[in-house]
Design a protein around this motif. Structure first.
Motif, PDB file in Angstrom:
ATOM      1  N   ARG A 292       0.879  -3.733   5.353  1.00  0.00           N
ATOM      2  CA  ARG A 292      -0.493  -3.927   5.926  1.00  0.00           C
ATOM      3  C   ARG A 292      -1.607  -3.460   4.969  1.00  0.00           C
ATOM      4  O   ARG A 292      -1.207  -2.702   4.159  1.00  0.00           O
ATOM      5  N   LYS A 293      -2.721  -4.143   5.256  1.00  0.00           N
ATOM      6  CA  LYS A 293      -3.821  -3.807   4.147  1.00  0.00           C
ATOM      7  C   LYS A 293      -4.519  -2.587   4.622  1.00  0.00           C
ATOM      8  O   LYS A 293      -5.162  -1.886   3.694  1.00  0.00           O
ATOM      9  N   THR A 294      -4.504  -2.038   5.756  1.00  0.00           N
ATOM     10  CA  THR A 294      -5.030  -0.665   5.755  1.00  0.00           C
ATOM     11  C   THR A 294      -4.195   0.531   6.304  1.00  0.00           C
ATOM     12  O   THR A 294      -3.078   0.148   7.024  1.00  0.00           O
TER      13      THR A 294
ATOM     14  N   ARG B 246       0.969  -1.124   0.027  1.00  0.00           N
ATOM     15  CA  ARG B 246      -0.124   0.023   0.071  1.00  0.00           C
ATOM     16  C   ARG B 246       0.864   1.257  -0.053  1.00  0.00           C
ATOM     17  O   ARG B 246       0.497   2.228  -0.516  1.00  0.00           O
TER      18      ARG B 246
ATOM     19  N   ASP C  35      -3.651   0.290  10.203  1.00  0.00           N
ATOM     20  CA  ASP C  35      -2.584  -0.670  10.372  1.00  0.00           C
ATOM     21  C   ASP C  35      -1.184  -0.163  10.298  1.00  0.00           C
ATOM     22  O   ASP C  35      -0.203  -0.080  11.032  1.00  0.00           O
TER      23      ASP C  35
END
Length: 143
Positions: A58-60, A3, A63
């Motif tokens: 991390r996905k968000t 990300r 996070d």
């Protein structure tokens, strides 16, 4: 896919360089500090870029922000250990104030990097306060 590409983050680049400098400093320490303060300094410094890199996967954003917060804690831990090394005069002649200043600068960079993720109205507040995005981005992204 990441990300946030940690290799392009100014905080990661600066923290890797700081880690290298800490390693070089600890090489000047007397041997009796190898498994004590030297080890603590190196672990704390390595933790800073490591958590930035881990958080980037991390996905968000929440996070990612959490891992930035962990790296900030490691930066404060590192500063404390450097102050102890200075007070104990472990590496006589070393310019501790310059290193402490660099650590404090990195702490500010990490803090400013977490701001966009902590406030859902961050962009609105920048516009309201007339703060240019270029000002914020210089602390986050490498040129």
């Amino acid at each position: 896919m990441l990300r946030h590409n940690f290799r392009q983050l100014r905080i990661w680049i600066d923290s890797v360089q700081l880690t290298k400098d800490i390693y070089q400093l600890t090489q000047k320490f007397p041997k009796e500090h190898k498994f004590g303060l030297s080890s603590q300094l190196y672990r704390a410094s390595v933790s800073i870029p490591s958590n930035i890199a881990e958080g980037s996967a991390r996905k968000t954003d929440k996070d990612f922000s959490h891992f930035l917060t962990i790296s900030l804690g490691s930066a404060f831990e590192l500063e404390t250990q450097i102050v102890v090394a200075q007070l104990c005069d472990i590496a006589p002649g070393f310019d501790y104030p310059v290193l402490i200043s660099r650590i404090q600068s990195l702490q500010k960079q990490i803090t400013s990097s977490t701001i966009p993720f902590l406030s859902p109205n961050f962009l609105s507040s920048l516009i309201r306060e007339k703060i240019p995005l270029s000002f914020v981005s210089k602390f986050i992204f490498a040129p």
